[in-house]
Scaffold this active site. Sequence first.
Site, PDB file in Angstrom:
ATOM      1  N   HIS A 184       0.806  -1.218   0.000  1.00 55.80           N
ATOM      2  CA  HIS A 184       0.000   0.000   0.000  1.00 55.80           C
ATOM      3  C   HIS A 184       0.840   1.269   0.000  1.00 55.80           C
ATOM      4  O   HIS A 184       0.310   2.357  -0.215  1.00 55.80           O
ATOM      5  CB  HIS A 184      -0.920   0.005   1.237  1.00 55.80           C
ATOM      6  CG  HIS A 184      -1.886   1.140   1.241  1.00 55.80           C
ATOM      7  ND1 HIS A 184      -2.871   1.278   0.295  1.00 55.80           N
ATOM      8  CD2 HIS A 184      -2.016   2.211   2.074  1.00 55.80           C
ATOM      9  CE1 HIS A 184      -3.575   2.375   0.549  1.00 55.80           C
ATOM     10  NE2 HIS A 184      -3.075   2.966   1.613  1.00 55.80           N
ATOM     11  N   CYS A 185       2.148   1.159   0.223  1.00 55.87           N
ATOM     12  CA  CYS A 185       2.960   2.374   0.397  1.00 55.87           C
ATOM     13  C   CYS A 185       3.874   2.690  -0.782  1.00 55.87           C
ATOM     14  O   CYS A 185       3.735   3.735  -1.419  1.00 55.87           O
ATOM     15  CB  CYS A 185       3.800   2.255   1.676  1.00 55.87           C
ATOM     16  SG  CYS A 185       2.829   2.304   3.189  1.00 55.87           S
ATOM     17  N   ILE A 186       4.821   1.819  -1.072  1.00 53.51           N
ATOM     18  CA  ILE A 186       5.876   2.149  -2.024  1.00 53.51           C
ATOM     19  C   ILE A 186       5.350   2.456  -3.432  1.00 53.51           C
ATOM     20  O   ILE A 186       5.828   3.390  -4.072  1.00 53.51           O
ATOM     21  CB  ILE A 186       6.938   1.037  -2.063  1.00 53.51           C
ATOM     22  CG1 ILE A 186       7.552   0.865  -0.673  1.00 53.51           C
ATOM     23  CG2 ILE A 186       8.040   1.363  -3.061  1.00 53.51           C
ATOM     24  CD1 ILE A 186       8.521  -0.283  -0.567  1.00 53.51           C
ATOM     25  N   LEU A 212       2.471   3.740  -4.178  1.00 55.10           N
ATOM     26  CA  LEU A 212       1.523   4.847  -4.164  1.00 55.10           C
ATOM     27  C   LEU A 212       2.091   6.164  -3.647  1.00 55.10           C
ATOM     28  O   LEU A 212       1.835   7.231  -4.216  1.00 55.10           O
ATOM     29  CB  LEU A 212       0.312   4.472  -3.284  1.00 55.10           C
ATOM     30  CG  LEU A 212      -0.794   3.638  -3.909  1.00 55.10           C
ATOM     31  CD1 LEU A 212      -0.278   2.271  -4.360  1.00 55.10           C
ATOM     32  CD2 LEU A 212      -1.935   3.443  -2.915  1.00 55.10           C
ATOM     33  N   ASP A 213       2.869   6.094  -2.574  1.00 53.53           N
ATOM     34  CA  ASP A 213       3.274   7.309  -1.865  1.00 53.53           C
ATOM     35  C   ASP A 213       4.006   8.334  -2.726  1.00 53.53           C
ATOM     36  O   ASP A 213       3.769   9.543  -2.583  1.00 53.53           O
ATOM     37  CB  ASP A 213       4.135   6.944  -0.651  1.00 53.53           C
ATOM     38  CG  ASP A 213       3.329   6.201   0.407  1.00 53.53           C
ATOM     39  OD1 ASP A 213       2.104   6.039   0.212  1.00 53.53           O
ATOM     40  OD2 ASP A 213       3.919   5.769   1.415  1.00 53.53           O
TER      41      ASP A 213
END
Length: 438
Positions: free
Chosen positions: A274-276, A278-279
């Site tokens: 969910h992070c790398i 999208l962020d």
Amino acid sequence: MDIKSELLGKIKDKSAVVGIVGLGYVGLPLAVEFANAGYKTIGFDVQTKKVNAVNAGHNYIGDIVDDTLKKMVESGKLSATSDFSFIKDVDAVAICVPTPLDKYQQPDISYVKGSTESVAKYVHPGMVIILESTTYPGTTEELLKPILESSGLKCGKDFYLAFSPERVDPGNKQYKTKNTPKVVGGVGKDSTEVAAALYRSVLAGGVFEVSSPAVAEMEKLLENTYRNINIGLANEMAIICHRMGINVWEVIEAAKTKPYGFQAFYPGPGLGGHCIPLDPFYLTWKAREFNYHTRLIETSGEINTGMPEYVVQRVMSVLNKKKKALNGSKVLVLGVAYKADIDDYRESPALNVIDLFKQQGAQTTYYDPYIPEYRYKGETCVGAKELTDEMLKEADIVVICTAHSCFDYNRIQKLSQAVFDTRNAMKDVKDRSNIELL
């Protein structure tokens, strides 16, 4: 006694009531830690399935010890609800809701906005509100603060507000919520002090205070953009090394021997989690407001998002050497989780790889002991219940997308006609006659 002293006193003697908004991969472990530290903790989620599971002491997050969750629920320290009015009874609340991207790759902060509006209905003097959801710099002060102050209360005077980015790494055996260092940036020194004191009373990894929420928000984006860009470099190196007939995995192992100036990142079928993936888009979106084009970030994004197509092209090449077309071939994909030994498939590149195989007419099946089925593009895909000898033998090619440690790689090599290993999962297999690496 002023509200700051009163709140710090409640934190010190653990009489403060803590609320957690969002009981997912971030919120539930955090709720368990607060309860385990002695705080009465109330979790909120819109999904009644999660609320009922927590109240029954049933765990659905891999990084939580089942017995700990059950013990906290049975002791009365932890409970869950889907009624937002619980906010009126808490002294501290952490917002841990998703911050996805919309179809235009722009930040979707509707969950953060909606949660904050709900909190604002019940906010009361002497509270501290902390946002943990990853977002663009300025969210806490530009979005949350005005919404909360619409209640008539003033930030820094009646309530405290801070940002402290989540740093959850599912499946990490060493670092959990408890022992991972925390970064905290509040709206004013008092907010920072109160939020930091709350986390210090629970976590063992230490708390690093920064001067503002914007610094903390940007820090989180730097963490994951750093990884995104370096993985992009590793993927580009993999493509170059393949064309030059060089083993990129051996290159990386050699580079790792340098004791300074190098940190190993590895190629793969794309980015997941969910992070790398999208962020960095949060940062590129916000940078446009300041008339800046984030070239390096966007270039790495192009490389990483192109890896599933590259995997399919390489598989086509392997099959072509055997005088077979991908169209009509039997392809077996091993692993759809976005990383090894977890049951999380959010943004997993394996889903895109499987979809591309199907688009090319391949008879595609998958096996993942952690994920018996998944939803992708509105459809449910069901995997094989077990990895049989017949499945391995009948597949024209086996594609390893996730390096689960439970896979018997020697068996896979022995029974398979061809293996395309995107993770170097088979590095210890001696017979490499039918193995090709990314």
